[in-house]
Motif scaffolding. Structure first.
Motif, PDB file in Angstrom:
ATOM      1  N   LYS A  17      79.337 -36.777 -21.262  1.00 59.71           N
ATOM      2  CA  LYS A  17      80.110 -35.556 -21.001  1.00 59.71           C
ATOM      3  C   LYS A  17      79.493 -34.803 -19.839  1.00 59.71           C
ATOM      4  CE  LYS A  17      80.832 -30.969 -23.036  1.00 59.71           C
ATOM      5  NZ  LYS A  17      80.916 -30.144 -24.239  1.00 59.71           N
ATOM      6  N   THR A  18      80.327 -34.406 -18.879  1.00 63.14           N
ATOM      7  CA  THR A  18      79.867 -33.420 -17.899  1.00 63.14           C
ATOM      8  C   THR A  18      80.694 -32.145 -18.019  1.00 63.14           C
ATOM      9  OG1 THR A  18      81.388 -34.020 -16.116  1.00 63.14           O
ATOM     10  CG2 THR A  18      79.316 -35.255 -16.228  1.00 63.14           C
ATOM     11  N   GLY A  19      81.827 -32.209 -18.681  1.00 58.80           N
ATOM     12  CA  GLY A  19      82.685 -31.025 -18.791  1.00 58.80           C
ATOM     13  C   GLY A  19      83.843 -31.300 -19.725  1.00 58.80           C
ATOM     14  N   GLY A  20      84.964 -30.641 -19.438  1.00 58.67           N
ATOM     15  CA  GLY A  20      86.112 -30.688 -20.333  1.00 58.67           C
ATOM     16  C   GLY A  20      86.652 -32.089 -20.595  1.00 58.67           C
ATOM     17  N   ASP A  23      85.022 -33.590 -23.552  1.00 61.62           N
ATOM     18  CA  ASP A  23      85.487 -32.972 -24.803  1.00 61.62           C
ATOM     19  C   ASP A  23      86.885 -33.468 -25.180  1.00 61.62           C
ATOM     20  OD1 ASP A  23      83.225 -31.471 -25.178  1.00 61.62           O
ATOM     21  OD2 ASP A  23      84.071 -29.599 -24.425  1.00 61.62           O
ATOM     22  N   ILE A 306      79.386 -19.843 -19.337  1.00 63.90           N
ATOM     23  CA  ILE A 306      78.933 -21.232 -19.495  1.00 63.90           C
ATOM     24  C   ILE A 306      79.815 -22.098 -18.612  1.00 63.90           C
ATOM     25  CG2 ILE A 306      78.622 -23.194 -21.078  1.00 63.90           C
ATOM     26  CD1 ILE A 306      78.656 -21.096 -23.389  1.00 63.90           C
ATOM     27  N   GLN A 312      84.575 -23.209  -8.001  1.00 61.68           N
ATOM     28  CA  GLN A 312      85.748 -23.151  -8.888  1.00 61.68           C
ATOM     29  C   GLN A 312      85.548 -22.136 -10.005  1.00 61.68           C
ATOM     30  OE1 GLN A 312      86.605 -26.718 -11.219  1.00 61.68           O
ATOM     31  NE2 GLN A 312      87.905 -25.539 -12.584  1.00 61.68           N
ATOM     32  N   GLU A 337      74.642 -25.636 -14.721  1.00 60.44           N
ATOM     33  CA  GLU A 337      73.956 -26.295 -13.629  1.00 60.44           C
ATOM     34  C   GLU A 337      75.014 -26.763 -12.651  1.00 60.44           C
ATOM     35  OE1 GLU A 337      71.670 -29.530 -15.324  1.00 60.44           O
ATOM     36  OE2 GLU A 337      73.481 -30.597 -15.859  1.00 60.44           O
ATOM     37  N   LYS A 362      70.335 -25.409 -17.117  1.00 63.45           N
ATOM     38  CA  LYS A 362      70.209 -26.723 -17.743  1.00 63.45           C
ATOM     39  C   LYS A 362      71.542 -27.056 -18.404  1.00 63.45           C
ATOM     40  CE  LYS A 362      66.879 -25.465 -20.993  1.00 63.45           C
ATOM     41  NZ  LYS A 362      65.699 -25.431 -21.702  1.00 63.45           N
ATOM     42  N   TYR A 363      71.564 -28.247 -18.969  1.00 62.42           N
ATOM     43  CA  TYR A 363      72.736 -28.625 -19.751  1.00 62.42           C
ATOM     44  C   TYR A 363      72.283 -28.754 -21.195  1.00 62.42           C
ATOM     45  CZ  TYR A 363      77.194 -30.503 -20.938  1.00 62.42           C
ATOM     46  OH  TYR A 363      78.435 -30.652 -21.488  1.00 62.42           O
ATOM     47  N   THR A 364      72.650 -27.799 -22.033  1.00 63.37           N
ATOM     48  CA  THR A 364      72.252 -27.915 -23.444  1.00 63.37           C
ATOM     49  C   THR A 364      73.402 -27.494 -24.340  1.00 63.37           C
ATOM     50  OG1 THR A 364      71.415 -25.752 -24.050  1.00 63.37           O
ATOM     51  CG2 THR A 364      69.954 -27.068 -22.744  1.00 63.37           C
ATOM     52  N   GLU A 365      73.878 -28.480 -25.041  1.00 59.29           N
ATOM     53  CA  GLU A 365      75.044 -28.322 -25.895  1.00 59.29           C
ATOM     54  C   GLU A 365      74.816 -27.252 -26.983  1.00 59.29           C
ATOM     55  OE1 GLU A 365      77.467 -30.530 -24.880  1.00 59.29           O
ATOM     56  OE2 GLU A 365      78.891 -29.953 -26.416  1.00 59.29           O
ATOM     57  N   ALA A 368      74.947 -23.681 -25.840  1.00 59.27           N
ATOM     58  CA  ALA A 368      76.330 -23.269 -25.540  1.00 59.27           C
ATOM     59  C   ALA A 368      76.970 -22.646 -26.790  1.00 59.27           C
ATOM     60  CB  ALA A 368      77.139 -24.468 -25.047  1.00 59.27           C
ATOM     61  N   MET A 380      84.947 -15.722 -17.534  1.00 56.19           N
ATOM     62  CA  MET A 380      85.522 -16.921 -16.927  1.00 56.19           C
ATOM     63  C   MET A 380      86.246 -16.542 -15.637  1.00 56.19           C
ATOM     64  SD  MET A 380      86.606 -19.909 -19.223  1.00 56.19           S
ATOM     65  CE  MET A 380      86.958 -21.525 -18.555  1.00 56.19           C
ATOM     66  N   GLY A 388      90.695 -25.308 -19.043  1.00 58.42           N
ATOM     67  CA  GLY A 388      89.571 -24.501 -19.506  1.00 58.42           C
ATOM     68  C   GLY A 388      89.473 -24.637 -21.016  1.00 58.42           C
ATOM     69  N   THR A 390      86.280 -23.553 -22.498  1.00 55.43           N
ATOM     70  CA  THR A 390      85.287 -22.578 -22.970  1.00 55.43           C
ATOM     71  C   THR A 390      85.938 -21.259 -23.407  1.00 55.43           C
ATOM     72  OG1 THR A 390      84.838 -22.217 -20.637  1.00 55.43           O
ATOM     73  CG2 THR A 390      83.193 -23.440 -21.861  1.00 55.43           C
TER      74      THR A 390
HETATM   75  P1  ADP Z   1      85.349 -28.107 -16.874  1.00 57.21           P
HETATM   76  O1  ADP Z   1      85.976 -29.283 -17.506  1.00 57.21           O
HETATM   77  O2  ADP Z   1      86.032 -27.620 -15.646  1.00 57.21           O
HETATM   78  O3  ADP Z   1      83.888 -28.304 -16.628  1.00 57.21           O
HETATM   79  P2  ADP Z   1      85.902 -26.708 -19.396  1.00 57.21           P
HETATM   80  O4  ADP Z   1      85.858 -25.276 -19.775  1.00 57.21           O
HETATM   81  O5  ADP Z   1      87.202 -27.402 -19.649  1.00 57.21           O
HETATM   82  O6  ADP Z   1      85.450 -26.851 -17.886  1.00 57.21           O
HETATM   83  O7  ADP Z   1      84.803 -27.529 -20.223  1.00 57.21           O
HETATM   84  C1  ADP Z   1      83.449 -27.344 -20.025  1.00 57.21           C
HETATM   85  C2  ADP Z   1      82.687 -27.995 -21.166  1.00 57.21           C
HETATM   86  O8  ADP Z   1      81.359 -28.266 -20.719  1.00 57.21           O
HETATM   87  C3  ADP Z   1      82.519 -27.070 -22.380  1.00 57.21           C
HETATM   88  O9  ADP Z   1      82.365 -27.863 -23.539  1.00 57.21           O
HETATM   89  C4  ADP Z   1      81.209 -26.337 -22.059  1.00 57.21           C
HETATM   90  O10 ADP Z   1      80.610 -25.811 -23.211  1.00 57.21           O
HETATM   91  C5  ADP Z   1      80.417 -27.477 -21.450  1.00 57.21           C
HETATM   92  N1  ADP Z   1      79.362 -27.073 -20.524  1.00 57.21           N
HETATM   93  C6  ADP Z   1      79.461 -26.803 -19.204  1.00 57.21           C
HETATM   94  N2  ADP Z   1      78.252 -26.541 -18.674  1.00 57.21           N
HETATM   95  C7  ADP Z   1      77.362 -26.641 -19.699  1.00 57.21           C
HETATM   96  C8  ADP Z   1      75.939 -26.489 -19.797  1.00 57.21           C
HETATM   97  N3  ADP Z   1      75.205 -26.176 -18.740  1.00 57.21           N
HETATM   98  N4  ADP Z   1      75.362 -26.693 -21.002  1.00 57.21           N
HETATM   99  C9  ADP Z   1      76.123 -27.026 -22.073  1.00 57.21           C
HETATM  100  N5  ADP Z   1      77.460 -27.174 -22.050  1.00 57.21           N
HETATM  101  C10 ADP Z   1      78.075 -26.991 -20.879  1.00 57.21           C
END
Ligand code: ADP
Length: 484
Positions: A17-20, A23, A306, A312, A337, A362-365, A368, A380, A388, A390
């Motif tokens: 996972k890097t983002g949405g 998920d 977050i 963007q 990050e 950092k990236y920490t689930e 978040a 936001m 989106g 978050t």
């Molecule tokens: P995008 O897909 O544009 O990155 P979204 O809001 O759809 O944005 O999804 C972002 C997801 O990534 C969410 O689950 C958010 O909690 C997670 N996220 C983004 N940056 C971090 C971070 N630095 N640490 C933990 N989770 C992150």
């Protein structure tokens, strides 16, 4: 075996996972699977995965990928998630790396090669498995070539004759655009090299391949589907989308409430619900302590951010108004990050306003979750936002969002002062409007706790579960020939 819907994706939570996108792929296929739809997922086997605890089986060795210029092969692993098959395409030289697509400073130089390989290997795998899929559902540019391959293959290969394709765009800004010489590496017929194919101003464009060749195109919110038809939001591809307008559909993403739920999240020091908000105060207290912020911030509005630190997401707009916000004595927590300049800027603000502005680069689930729970309001300030997630998590965590009225933010937030308000929106993605809106939030939080509480409870009671959106995908698959 029933003919399946096969998702091809470069991310799937919890494996990657890097983002949405991660998920969404962690939730939508599984929702469909639980509805009885035959579903499978194909995704790269990243180095990071090797440390996972999931039992993963090796199912194919040296699968011939038919790379046009070299005899390159893939290993394939598989696992199941609640009974749903997930296949991993492995080739260490491409995917066993520290990051997914880029380092902090630049994209990997061989991204075209990596994802051409992923697409071709996915098709080789499906052939190896022996049952042609009913639908291949390609996510973003990384899987964008798949509809092009299927388009040409199904003309003269009966195996693919009944396979339809869907391309979903999670973000128009990321297109997988590469030098024209890489077209040869795709192994597509020459006729694909034109502006109605994969060519884009003399370059290879993998997202464009998906948009031109897929039987259907979807994007992640109805409002974003309208926005990307406008030239200023289409990143050069609005014309292509216009040609395909009758096949373009916006379906809003959902939330996986089995993961994002303050009543059950195991990452929180206290759980809470709309009926009993007591735990939210404790989450705020504990977050402030965890981040070493000033205890007095418990009595002040605390804002969270977050996301990827990129233009963007408007992190620069937020950082610009921090000095003004500090005059109002609020707390701000940033977790993200991304772009190095924004990372440094956020760290510098943390030093300038210790205990009140806290940047965690950092990236920490798990953090978040604690930020979503511990803050009073979620920021936001995106310049654009396809859907989106978050802000939807913030709603569930009783943390009314402050957002620009763009893309999916507009589709998911009822703005104050509507009697049904669940958050705050403003129209122009600029620092001044953001500042004014945050000051309005502060005023409401300070002067009218009853109204604030009402909004919090309404936000928590919103339902963005995947069920309704999954049904819309299913209807589309049925139109494309999925049976059952
Ligand atoms: P995008 O897909 O544009 O990155 P979204 O809001 O759809 O944005 O999804 C972002 C997801 O990534 C969410 O689950 C958010 O909690 C997670 N996220 C983004 N940056 C971090 C971070 N630095 N640490 C933990 N989770 C992150």
């Amino acid at each position: 075996m029933a003919r399946q819907v096969v998702f091809a994706t470069s991310e799937i939570y919890p494996f990657s996972k890097t983002g949405g996108l991660g998920d969404v792929m962690g939730a939508l296929p599984l929702t469909l699977h639980k509805m009885g739809v035959p579903v499978a997922v194909v995704t790269p086997f990243y180095g990071r995965l090797r440390t996972g605890r999931q039992k993963i089986d090796h199912i194919a060795d040296n699968l011939h990928v038919g790379y046009p210029w070299a005899p390159v092969a893939a290993n394939v692993y598989s696992t199941t998630v609640q009974g749903m098959p997930v296949f991993f395409i492995d080739r260490a030289e491409y995917f066993d790396r520290k990051y997914y697509y880029n380092t902090v400073s630049q994209d990997y130089f061989d991204n075209a090669e990596r994802f051409i390989f992923f697409c071709r290997a996915s098709l080789a795998l499906l052939r190896f498995l022996g049952t042609p899929p009913a639908v291949i559902h390609a996510q973003d540019w990384q899987a964008g070539l798949l509809p092009a391959y299927v388009h040409y293959y199904r003309r003269d290969d009966s195996f693919w004759a009944g396979t339809s394709t869907v391309c979903t765009v999670h973000n128009m800004a990321f297109q997988g655009r590469f030098a024209s010489r890489l077209f040869d590496n795709c192994g597509l017929p020459w006729e694909a090299w034109n502006m109605n194919g994969v060519e884009f101003y003399g370059d290879l464009n993998m997202l464009k391949a998906g948009l031109n060749y897929a039987d259907r195109i979807t994007t992640v919110s109805p409002n974003y589907a309208r926005e990307i038809l406008q030239e200023e939001n289409g990143y050069g591809l609005s014309g292509v989308l216009h040609n395909r307008a009758k096949d373009l559909l916006g379906i809003i993403n959902g939330v996986d409430y089995s993961i994002w739920n303050p009543a059950t999240s195991r990452f929180l020091s206290a759980n809470y619900s709309p009926e009993d908000l007591e735990g939210k105060n404790k989450c705020k207290e504990d977050l402030i302590a965890e981040l070493g912020m000033l205890p007095r911030m418990n009595k002040r509005p605390l804002f969270g951010f977050i996301g990827r630190l990129r233009g963007q997401k408007g992190i620069d707009l937020l950082n610009r108004i921090v000095p003004r916000l500090m005059e109002r004595d609020v707390g701000i927590v940033v977790l993200g990050e991304g772009n190095e300049a924004y990372e440094l800027e956020s760290i510098a603000l943390g030093r300038a306003y210790p205990g009140r502005y806290c940047a965690v680069v950092k990236y920490t689930e798990d953090l978040a979750h604690r930020i979503q729970a511990g803050c009073d309001s979620f920021l936001m300030p995106s310049r654009y936002e396809p859907c989106g997630l978050t802000q939807m998590y913030a709603l569930k965590y009783g943390t009314p969002p402050v957002a620009t009225a763009v893309g999916g933010l507009k589709d998911s937030i009822v703005p104050w002062p509507d009697p049904q308000a669940t958050g705050f929106t403003y129209y122009h993605p600029d620092a001044q409007d953001l500042l004014e809106t945050i000051l309005e939030v502060c005023a409401l939080w300070e002067d009218n706790q009853a109204a604030w509480r009402g909004m919090t409870v309404r936000a928590m009671n919103q339902n963005f579960s995947w069920d309704a959106s999954a049904v819309k995908y299913l209807e589309m698959y049925r139109e494309l020939g999925l049976r059952g």
